[in-house]
Design a protein around this motif. Structure first.
Motif, PDB file in Angstrom:
ATOM      1  N   THR A  74       0.813  -1.212   0.000  1.00 61.21           N
ATOM      2  CA  THR A  74       0.000   0.000   0.000  1.00 61.21           C
ATOM      3  C   THR A  74       0.848   1.264   0.000  1.00 61.21           C
ATOM      4  N   THR A  75       2.088   1.144   0.482  1.00 64.69           N
ATOM      5  CA  THR A  75       3.036   2.259   0.477  1.00 64.69           C
ATOM      6  C   THR A  75       4.186   1.927  -0.463  1.00 64.69           C
ATOM      7  N   PRO A  76       4.577   2.815  -1.370  1.00 63.81           N
ATOM      8  CA  PRO A  76       5.693   2.528  -2.269  1.00 63.81           C
ATOM      9  C   PRO A  76       6.956   2.172  -1.494  1.00 63.81           C
ATOM     10  N   PRO A  77       7.552   1.035  -1.760  1.00 64.15           N
ATOM     11  CA  PRO A  77       8.782   0.636  -1.065  1.00 64.15           C
ATOM     12  C   PRO A  77      10.002   1.255  -1.727  1.00 64.15           C
ATOM     13  N   THR A  78      11.151   1.100  -1.082  1.00 62.13           N
ATOM     14  CA  THR A  78      12.415   1.585  -1.643  1.00 62.13           C
ATOM     15  C   THR A  78      13.345   0.405  -1.884  1.00 62.13           C
ATOM     16  N   TRP A  94      11.202   4.550  -7.057  1.00 58.33           N
ATOM     17  CA  TRP A  94      11.334   3.725  -5.856  1.00 58.33           C
ATOM     18  C   TRP A  94      12.745   3.169  -5.693  1.00 58.33           C
ATOM     19  N   THR A  98      11.308   1.725   3.561  1.00 54.06           N
ATOM     20  CA  THR A  98      11.213   2.762   2.549  1.00 54.06           C
ATOM     21  C   THR A  98      11.658   4.106   3.086  1.00 54.06           C
ATOM     22  N   ALA A 129      10.582   7.976   3.185  1.00 52.80           N
ATOM     23  CA  ALA A 129       9.489   8.902   2.935  1.00 52.80           C
ATOM     24  C   ALA A 129      10.080  10.256   2.571  1.00 52.80           C
TER      25      ALA A 129
END
Length: 212
Positions: free
Chosen positions: A143-147, A174, A209, A211
């Motif tokens: 649900t949250t873009p990972p890194t 990302w 990730t 932010a």
């Protein structure tokens, strides 16, 4: 540098990480060989061969072997790995009684650096080592873009790895290039968070990730 349209990839390691990556890379259209000790008994959706053949016939080598034994596995294949790009996803940790990371095997250096030192003619790139294995090939499911953190000394090798990551579903935004292979010290140390994260979240897909 070989382009991803014609690249051949060997995945070393047939556990959950290696199998997931091999299947995902093959689905992305790459020619993938899973390098295993006993190819005759391997049960996977991709071609399996002995490790030596997998390395010899591939341009990009993905190391998904256990980090605590990676050095002894790969140093003996120094000549075969010369000229190759080695994408290393392993973390070298000391396992606690529950099988989870309990400490760093190389606390003052990273496995990525040790691999680069031991394999001077190989271009080592560290990435995908800060997430649960399932996220490596399906980052968009979170649900949250990972890194995906990337560490390596060779610019062309990192460019190739970035393209392969994109083929696996990683948006270019990302992917974060941290710099040289020495920066792998930070991402490998993040492995020590895994027991706490699993304890708090359960065995669910997760990735670290940034932010911004």
């Amino acid at each position: 540098m070989t382009t991803t349209s014609s690249i051949t990839i060997a995945v070393l390691g047939s556990g959950r990480v290696g199998s997931t990556l091999a299947t995902g890379l093959a689905a992305a259209g790459h020619e993938v060989t899973l390098g295993v000790r006993n190819p005759g008994t391997a049960q996977h959706d991709v071609l399996a061969s002995d490790v030596a053949t997998a390395i010899e016939t591939s341009d990009l080598i993905v190391n998904a072997t256990p980090g605590d034994t990676t050095l002894e596995r790969l140093v003996g294949r120094r000549d075969a790995l010369a000229g190759k790009v080695l994408l290393d996803v392993s973390n070298a940790t000391v396992l606690s009684t529950d099988g989870l990371p309990g400490g760093l095997l190389y606390p003052d250096v990273s496995l990525g650096e040790l691999l680069q030192d031991a394999l001077p003619d190989t271009k080592v790139v560290k990435t995908l080592n800060t997430m649960l294995f399932s996220v490596m090939t399906a980052p968009g499911n979170l649900t949250t873009p990972p890194t995906a953190f990337v560490s390596g000394d060779d610019v062309d090798a990192k460019r190739l790895v970035r393209t392969v990551l994109q083929d696996l579903g990683w948006d270019d935004d990302w992917i974060l290039d941290l710099g040289g292979i020495s920066t792998a010290r930070g991402t490998e140390a993040m492995a020590l968070m895994v027991p706490s994260l699993l304890g708090a979240l359960g065995f669910v897909p997760f990735a670290l990730t940034v932010a911004r």
